[in-house]
Design a protein around this motif. Sequence first.
Motif, PDB file in Angstrom:
ATOM      1  N   UNK A 324       0.833  -1.206   0.000  1.00  0.00           N
ATOM      2  CA  UNK A 324       0.000   0.000   0.000  1.00  0.00           C
ATOM      3  C   UNK A 324       0.866   1.253   0.000  1.00  0.00           C
ATOM      4  N   UNK A 325       0.726   2.032  -1.037  1.00  0.00           N
ATOM      5  CA  UNK A 325       1.363   3.345  -1.133  1.00  0.00           C
ATOM      6  C   UNK A 325       0.295   4.317  -1.614  1.00  0.00           C
ATOM      7  N   UNK A 326       0.456   5.581  -1.278  1.00  0.00           N
ATOM      8  CA  UNK A 326      -0.590   6.546  -1.601  1.00  0.00           C
ATOM      9  C   UNK A 326      -0.913   6.563  -3.087  1.00  0.00           C
ATOM     10  N   UNK A 327       0.123   6.443  -3.932  1.00  0.00           N
ATOM     11  CA  UNK A 327      -0.110   6.532  -5.362  1.00  0.00           C
ATOM     12  C   UNK A 327      -0.601   5.213  -5.959  1.00  0.00           C
ATOM     13  N   UNK A 328      -0.523   4.122  -5.194  1.00  0.00           N
ATOM     14  CA  UNK A 328      -0.899   2.822  -5.765  1.00  0.00           C
ATOM     15  C   UNK A 328      -2.028   2.132  -5.010  1.00  0.00           C
ATOM     16  N   UNK A 329      -2.551   2.751  -3.961  1.00  0.00           N
ATOM     17  CA  UNK A 329      -3.561   2.078  -3.144  1.00  0.00           C
ATOM     18  C   UNK A 329      -4.756   1.657  -4.004  1.00  0.00           C
ATOM     19  N   UNK A 330      -4.995   0.351  -4.053  1.00  0.00           N
ATOM     20  CA  UNK A 330      -6.152  -0.178  -4.772  1.00  0.00           C
ATOM     21  C   UNK A 330      -5.995  -0.284  -6.269  1.00  0.00           C
ATOM     22  N   UNK A 331      -4.812   0.021  -6.819  1.00  0.00           N
ATOM     23  CA  UNK A 331      -4.617  -0.044  -8.267  1.00  0.00           C
ATOM     24  C   UNK A 331      -4.426  -1.489  -8.720  1.00  0.00           C
ATOM     25  N   UNK A 332      -4.603  -1.762 -10.021  1.00  0.00           N
ATOM     26  CA  UNK A 332      -4.350  -3.122 -10.526  1.00  0.00           C
ATOM     27  C   UNK A 332      -2.943  -3.602 -10.218  1.00  0.00           C
ATOM     28  N   UNK A 333      -1.940  -2.710 -10.285  1.00  0.00           N
ATOM     29  CA  UNK A 333      -0.564  -3.132 -10.006  1.00  0.00           C
ATOM     30  C   UNK A 333      -0.426  -3.641  -8.579  1.00  0.00           C
ATOM     31  N   UNK A 334      -1.012  -2.917  -7.625  1.00  0.00           N
ATOM     32  CA  UNK A 334      -0.939  -3.350  -6.230  1.00  0.00           C
ATOM     33  C   UNK A 334      -1.663  -4.675  -6.015  1.00  0.00           C
ATOM     34  N   UNK A 335      -2.869  -4.781  -6.543  1.00  0.00           N
ATOM     35  CA  UNK A 335      -3.696  -5.953  -6.270  1.00  0.00           C
ATOM     36  C   UNK A 335      -3.192  -7.188  -7.012  1.00  0.00           C
ATOM     37  N   UNK A 336      -2.661  -7.017  -8.210  1.00  0.00           N
ATOM     38  CA  UNK A 336      -2.057  -8.162  -8.904  1.00  0.00           C
ATOM     39  C   UNK A 336      -0.826  -8.655  -8.154  1.00  0.00           C
ATOM     40  N   UNK A 337      -0.034  -7.720  -7.624  1.00  0.00           N
ATOM     41  CA  UNK A 337       1.147  -8.113  -6.851  1.00  0.00           C
ATOM     42  C   UNK A 337       0.747  -8.862  -5.585  1.00  0.00           C
ATOM     43  N   UNK A 338      -0.324  -8.403  -4.954  1.00  0.00           N
ATOM     44  CA  UNK A 338      -0.830  -9.093  -3.757  1.00  0.00           C
ATOM     45  C   UNK A 338      -1.236 -10.521  -4.090  1.00  0.00           C
ATOM     46  N   UNK A 339      -1.991 -10.713  -5.153  1.00  0.00           N
ATOM     47  CA  UNK A 339      -2.407 -12.059  -5.544  1.00  0.00           C
ATOM     48  C   UNK A 339      -1.193 -12.938  -5.826  1.00  0.00           C
ATOM     49  N   UNK A 340      -0.219 -12.419  -6.543  1.00  0.00           N
ATOM     50  CA  UNK A 340       0.957 -13.221  -6.890  1.00  0.00           C
ATOM     51  C   UNK A 340       1.770 -13.582  -5.647  1.00  0.00           C
ATOM     52  N   UNK A 341       1.802 -12.696  -4.682  1.00  0.00           N
ATOM     53  CA  UNK A 341       2.577 -12.974  -3.470  1.00  0.00           C
ATOM     54  C   UNK A 341       1.894 -13.994  -2.579  1.00  0.00           C
ATOM     55  N   UNK A 342       0.583 -13.898  -2.429  1.00  0.00           N
ATOM     56  CA  UNK A 342      -0.094 -14.710  -1.414  1.00  0.00           C
ATOM     57  C   UNK A 342      -0.675 -16.019  -1.948  1.00  0.00           C
ATOM     58  N   UNK A 343      -1.233 -16.030  -3.159  1.00  0.00           N
ATOM     59  CA  UNK A 343      -1.970 -17.220  -3.595  1.00  0.00           C
ATOM     60  C   UNK A 343      -1.097 -18.476  -3.634  1.00  0.00           C
ATOM     61  N   UNK A 344       0.109 -18.457  -4.213  1.00  0.00           N
ATOM     62  CA  UNK A 344       0.900 -19.700  -4.245  1.00  0.00           C
ATOM     63  C   UNK A 344       1.278 -20.202  -2.851  1.00  0.00           C
ATOM     64  N   UNK A 345       1.630 -19.288  -1.947  1.00  0.00           N
ATOM     65  CA  UNK A 345       1.998 -19.719  -0.597  1.00  0.00           C
ATOM     66  C   UNK A 345       0.805 -20.314   0.135  1.00  0.00           C
ATOM     67  N   UNK A 346      -0.355 -19.673   0.007  1.00  0.00           N
ATOM     68  CA  UNK A 346      -1.560 -20.197   0.655  1.00  0.00           C
ATOM     69  C   UNK A 346      -1.909 -21.573   0.083  1.00  0.00           C
ATOM     70  N   UNK A 347      -1.813 -21.737  -1.219  1.00  0.00           N
ATOM     71  CA  UNK A 347      -2.110 -23.023  -1.840  1.00  0.00           C
ATOM     72  C   UNK A 347      -1.208 -24.120  -1.281  1.00  0.00           C
ATOM     73  N   UNK A 348       0.073 -23.816  -1.104  1.00  0.00           N
ATOM     74  CA  UNK A 348       1.017 -24.788  -0.559  1.00  0.00           C
ATOM     75  C   UNK A 348       0.658 -25.151   0.875  1.00  0.00           C
ATOM     76  N   UNK A 349       0.351 -24.160   1.687  1.00  0.00           N
ATOM     77  CA  UNK A 349       0.006 -24.439   3.080  1.00  0.00           C
ATOM     78  C   UNK A 349      -1.313 -25.197   3.186  1.00  0.00           C
ATOM     79  N   UNK A 350      -2.266 -24.842   2.361  1.00  0.00           N
ATOM     80  CA  UNK A 350      -3.540 -25.570   2.365  1.00  0.00           C
ATOM     81  C   UNK A 350      -3.314 -27.039   2.043  1.00  0.00           C
ATOM     82  N   UNK A 351      -2.459 -27.305   1.068  1.00  0.00           N
ATOM     83  CA  UNK A 351      -2.167 -28.691   0.702  1.00  0.00           C
ATOM     84  C   UNK A 351      -1.524 -29.428   1.873  1.00  0.00           C
ATOM     85  N   UNK A 352      -0.587 -28.781   2.565  1.00  0.00           N
ATOM     86  CA  UNK A 352       0.060 -29.423   3.699  1.00  0.00           C
ATOM     87  C   UNK A 352      -0.896 -29.722   4.828  1.00  0.00           C
ATOM     88  N   UNK A 353      -1.755 -28.759   5.180  1.00  0.00           N
ATOM     89  CA  UNK A 353      -2.726 -28.977   6.254  1.00  0.00           C
ATOM     90  C   UNK A 353      -3.728 -30.055   5.856  1.00  0.00           C
TER      91      UNK A 353
END
Length: 396
Positions: A324-353
Motif C-alpha cells: 500500500x502506497x498513496x499513489x498505488x492504493x487499490x490499483x491493478x498493479x498493487x492488487x495483482x502483486x498481492x495475488x501473486x505474493x499470497x496465492x501460491x503460498x496459501x495453496x502450498x500451506x492448504x495442501x500441507x494442512x
Amino acid sequence: MRETVDILISGGGVAGLAAAAAFGSAGWSVLCVDPAPPVTEAQAPGADLRTTAFLQPSVPVLEAAGLWSRLAPHAMPLQVMRIVDAGGPEPVARVVHDFDAGDVSARPFGWNLPNWLLRREFLARLDDLPDVRFRPGVATTRLITREAEALVSLSDGSLVSARLLIAADGRNSPMRQALGIGVQTLRYGQKALAFAVTHQAPHDNVSTEVHRAGGPFTLVPLPDHEGQPCSAVVWMDTGAEIARLQALPVAAFEAAMNERSAGLFGPLRLASALTVWPIIAQIADRFSGERTALMAEAAHVVPPIGAQGLNMSIADLGALLDLARDETLGTPAMLDAYHRRRWPEVKLRLHGVDLLNRASMLQAQPLRDARAAALNTLYTLGPVRRGLMQLGIGMR
C-alpha cells in the motif's frame, strides 16, 4: 448519504478488526462494518471460545498496528508442540514427540490468546485511532467497482466510496461473490468442538495434539482458571460423532474427553460451554478483483491444525500493508502483486494442512500404525524435523 474513505473493510471478525487497526495506524482513513456486533466476554451468548496462537511472523504486523502491546499481557507462550499418536488398539499414548522452538529460534513458536479477548482488545485499539470507524450491525449489500473506486452499498442505506475494499467477510464472502470470484472447496465430513478444560498436570506451555481417528484432539495452554491449570481444546471428528458428543450429559462428556486425551493431563474437567464449528478447506480462485483484496476466510479456509488459519490471515494483512502506497492504493498493479505474493503460498500451506488432517482422520489400524511410524521417522531426522518446524512457524 455517501461517504468517502481510503479503505472499507467488509467484516469485523478478528482479521477485519486487525486490518482496521493496521491501516488506521499507518495513517489511512478506514471504515469497518460487520452485520453482527462482536462478542467480547467469554460468558456472553455467542462468544467465540476458540483460541488463536500468533506465530512469530505475525507479531511485527500486530506491533505496527498497535495491537501487540495490548495482547502481550494476556498471551501464553507456546514453547513446545507435542505430537502424540494414540492410534493403537487402546486409546493410550504410544508415540510422543516434542518439537521444541528452541531448536530453531530463541523465541517460542507463538503466543496463545482467546478469540473473544482478541475482539475486546482490538476494539479498544480502534477507539484510539481518529480516522478509523467501526460500525457493527451494518452489512455490505451491493458492490460496483470502477477504475478509480469501489462503490459499496450498506444495509443502513448509506453508500461508501473507497479506494480499496478489503473483503474479510468470511468463507461465504458476499463481496467475493459480488465480484464473481469462485472457490475450490474440500469437505471432510468433520466438525470441531471448541471448549476449555481444567486439569491436574501443568501444561508447561506445551501445545499437545493427540491423534487417534476422526481428527486431532488439541490442547493449547491458557492462563490458570480458578487456581487450576487450564487449556483450550479443539476436538475434531466426524459430524455425526461431534453431534453425539455435544448431546451427552456433562459427566458422560467428561468421561469421553478423558479417554480421547489419552490421560496425558490427568482428569480433565469441562470449564466452559461447547461451541461447534464446521471443518472445510477452501481457496478462492483469485485473491483480488477490481479495487478489491480478499483476505482471511474470504480468501482461504484451513482446518485448525498447526495454528495456520489466522496466521495466514495476518500474512495477508502484512502483504497488503507492504504494497500500500498513496499513489498505488487499490490499483491493478498493487492488487495483482498481492495475488501473486499470497496465492501460491496459501495453496502450498492448504495442501500441507489437508494432508495432515487426512492422516489424522485415519480409521484402519494398519494405516494408523503407518502414521505412527512416519511420525517417528520425521522426528529422528534432525534436519527434516527442524525444517518442518521452520515451515510451520513461517520462518524464512
